[in-house]
Design a protein around this motif. Structure first.
Motif, mmCIF file in Angstrom:
data_model
loop_
_atom_site.group_PDB
_atom_site.id
_atom_site.type_symbol
_atom_site.label_atom_id
_atom_site.label_comp_id
_atom_site.label_asym_id
_atom_site.label_seq_id
_atom_site.Cartn_x
_atom_site.Cartn_y
_atom_site.Cartn_z
ATOM 1 N N ASP A 287 63.431 61.579 29.055
ATOM 2 C CA ASP A 287 62.945 61.437 30.330
ATOM 3 C C ASP A 287 61.494 62.371 30.707
ATOM 4 O O ASP A 287 60.949 62.611 31.617
ATOM 5 N N GLU A 288 61.416 63.292 29.335
ATOM 6 C CA GLU A 288 60.372 64.224 29.604
ATOM 7 C C GLU A 288 59.342 64.145 28.460
ATOM 8 O O GLU A 288 59.569 63.527 27.479
ATOM 9 N N VAL A 289 58.063 64.758 28.721
ATOM 10 C CA VAL A 289 57.117 64.890 27.736
ATOM 11 C C VAL A 289 57.473 65.420 26.265
ATOM 12 O O VAL A 289 57.266 64.948 25.325
ATOM 13 N N ARG A 290 58.459 66.612 26.587
ATOM 14 C CA ARG A 290 58.910 67.126 25.273
ATOM 15 C C ARG A 290 59.729 66.163 24.451
ATOM 16 O O ARG A 290 59.791 66.455 23.479
ATOM 17 N N ASP A 291 60.479 65.138 25.138
ATOM 18 C CA ASP A 291 61.105 64.012 24.188
ATOM 19 C C ASP A 291 60.072 63.441 23.335
ATOM 20 O O ASP A 291 60.454 63.065 22.142
ATOM 21 N N ILE A 292 58.767 62.928 24.088
ATOM 22 C CA ILE A 292 57.928 62.236 23.299
ATOM 23 C C ILE A 292 57.486 63.147 22.038
ATOM 24 O O ILE A 292 57.333 62.614 20.932
ATOM 25 N N GLU A 293 57.109 64.319 22.232
ATOM 26 C CA GLU A 293 56.421 65.185 21.477
ATOM 27 C C GLU A 293 57.422 65.476 20.403
ATOM 28 O O GLU A 293 57.146 65.540 19.128
ATOM 29 N N ALA A 294 58.613 65.671 20.664
ATOM 30 C CA ALA A 294 59.660 65.948 19.578
ATOM 31 C C ALA A 294 60.000 64.719 18.441
ATOM 32 O O ALA A 294 59.949 64.847 17.544
ATOM 33 N N ALA A 295 59.635 63.525 19.220
ATOM 34 C CA ALA A 295 60.043 62.313 18.281
ATOM 35 C C ALA A 295 58.724 62.310 17.517
ATOM 36 O O ALA A 295 58.956 61.832 16.296
ATOM 37 N N ARG A 296 57.475 62.385 17.852
ATOM 38 C CA ARG A 296 56.129 62.394 17.190
ATOM 39 C C ARG A 296 56.472 63.423 15.892
ATOM 40 O O ARG A 296 56.233 63.294 14.913
#
Length: 208
Positions: free
Chosen positions: A159-168
């Motif tokens: 639910d956070e931008v950091r989750d997207i960044e970590a996946a990438r």
């Protein structure tokens, strides 16, 4: 597309902890000497990255481990106040029934996580909990390695931008939920592979 492994965040994704956070954050701020969060600050902070939030609240980075430990203790004491979002158990069961392995990656303790999940904890094959010096990317890599799944078959949902960044950062797909800590517009600005507006969309979108 179908995935073989779904890695979930906990707070704001599966557990409705944002109300608890808003009730608690200023007590933590007073204890550790950073800026309090005013009611009018909340929405703008939901559009900010983790780094921006820490900067705006003037949180000393060297205090973060102690702040995290204290927050985990408070969260453990308030476990009965923090419920799962409606439909979580049904969604997780549907994924399991469709052959998707489930993993939980959170900075919370595994004990706290299992208590919040209740019976649904038994559906998870992998847990990687507690704070990590190297952050979520390292946790994702460990879980993927333990699951024995190729990165192209993995999705991380948070639910956070950091989750997207970590996946990438680790080369896996990312899904963003619209009911958590970050504002939906902030998440969409980072173009995640999937955006989920309702809990029941998750199983429909990522199951085999």
């Amino acid at each position: 597309m179908p995935y073989a492994l779904a890695i979930f965040d906990l707070d704001g994704t599966l557990a409705d902890s944002f109300p608890w956070f808003l009730r608690t954050i200023n007590d933590i701020a007073d204890r550790f000497g950073f800026r309090r969060v005013a009611d009018e600050d909340v929405e703008s902070l939901r559009h900010a990255s983790t780094r921006e939030i820490l900067s705006r609240l003037e949180v000393p980075l060297w205090k973060l481990p102690a702040i995290a430990r204290h927050a985990r203790r408070l969260k453990a004491e308030a476990a009965s106040e923090i419920a799962l979002f409606a439909g979580v158990e049904t969604m997780l069961q549907a994924l399991t029934d469709n052959g998707v392995q489930l993993a939980l990656v959170t900075s919370d303790s595994e004990a706290n996580a299992r208590e919040k999940l209740g019976d649904a904890a038994a559906l998870f094959a992998h847990f990687d909990c507690a704070a990590s010096l190297f952050g979520k990317p390292a946790k994702f890599r460990r879980v993927i390695r333990r699951a024995g799944v190729a990165p192209g078959q993995v999705i991380a949902i948070g639910d956070e931008v950091r989750d997207i960044e970590a996946a990438r950062a680790v080369g896996i797909a990312c899904g963003a939920v619209c009911w958590g800590y970050a504002a939906p517009a902030a998440l969409r600005a980072h173009a995640p592979d999937h955006v989920f507006e309702r809990m029941d969309e998750i199983a429909d979108s990522i199951s085999r």
